[in-house]
Design an enzyme around this catalytic site. Structure first.
Site, mmCIF file in Angstrom:
data_model
loop_
_atom_site.group_PDB
_atom_site.id
_atom_site.type_symbol
_atom_site.label_atom_id
_atom_site.label_comp_id
_atom_site.label_asym_id
_atom_site.label_seq_id
_atom_site.Cartn_x
_atom_site.Cartn_y
_atom_site.Cartn_z
ATOM 1 C CB THR A 1 -0.950 0.017 1.212
ATOM 2 O OG1 THR A 1 -1.529 1.327 1.353
ATOM 3 C CG2 THR A 1 -0.250 -0.323 2.497
ATOM 4 C CG ASN A 2 1.177 3.903 -3.318
ATOM 5 O OD1 ASN A 2 2.200 4.276 -3.852
ATOM 6 N ND2 ASN A 2 0.323 3.085 -3.905
ATOM 7 C CB THR A 3 -1.467 5.275 2.707
ATOM 8 O OG1 THR A 3 -2.203 5.919 1.661
ATOM 9 C CG2 THR A 3 -1.627 6.060 3.987
ATOM 10 C CB CYS B 1 -4.184 5.034 -3.998
ATOM 11 S SG CYS B 1 -5.321 4.096 -2.974
ATOM 12 C CD GLU C 1 -7.257 0.386 -2.591
ATOM 13 O OE1 GLU C 1 -7.163 -0.562 -1.801
ATOM 14 O OE2 GLU C 1 -6.542 1.394 -2.532
#
Length: 194
Positions: free
Chosen positions: A37-39, A151, A153
């Site tokens: 996940t990027n975050t 992101c 998604e």
């Protein structure tokens, strides 16, 4: 598993948990760790402090792809945390020499809300695609030369067919980097004397 919004003040807890997972992977024989996940790369340094194997960093993977294509001013589309906290843009600038743009405050909120309220729930709406394309068009008019789908998604909603700017899907780039790492490791093992 449905993604949930990170709770304020929980980053330390998340880094300890992911660090333990990374340590367990190392103990189990893993050659590297990915944070898919990027975050959560906001806490990549804290996570990687828990183990000795490499953590492949999604920003570096994306930055190398942007550099290889000659891009210098990408638009970063991502969660609000990724767009606003600076860890992504700062690393792109320091390690890869580029100055990433983010949408204005209203568009950042819209991009963020579409991720969590729709894409994370499997909802893909044409109106949301149009909103993202509008955000990209504004950034293009302001001088961006490419788009980072920052992101995991976002690739469900938009892609290269939605803009004439080069699109860099961090999810696909990250998966390819993991395969490249694994194949290089396998090649090294094949070359070792018996």
């Amino acid at each position: 598993m449905v993604a949930s919004r990170p709770k304020a003040g929980q980053w330390d807890r998340a880094s300890a948990y992911l660090g333990q997972v990374g340590r367990n992977l190392q103990s189990g024989g893993a050659d590297c760790v990915l944070i898919c996940t990027n975050t959560m790369h906001m806490i990549a340094n804290e996570v990687s402090a828990h183990f000795d194997i490499p953590l492949i960093h999604i920003v570096d993977v994306t930055g190398r792809a942007l550099n290889a294509a000659g891009m210098k001013r990408p638009l970063l589309l991502a969660t609000r945390y990724t767009m606003e906290e600076g860890f992504y843009r700062d690393r792109l600038e320091a390690a890869h020499g580029m100055s990433a743009m983010v949408p204005d405050a209203a568009d950042r909120q819209a991009v963020h809300d579409i991720i969590f309220d729709e894409l994370c729930c499997g909802i893909v709406r044409d109106a949301s695609r149009e909103a993202y394309v509008g955000t990209i068009d504004k950034a293009k008019a302001a001088g961006c030369d490419s788009v980072i789908l920052g992101c995991t998604e976002i690739g469900l909603l938009i892609g290269p067919a939605d803009t004439d700017l080069p699109v860099f899907d961090s999810t696909k780039l990250y998966a390819a980097a993991a395969v490249d790492f694994a194949c290089a490791e396998d090649q090294d093992r094949l070359r070792e004397p018996a």
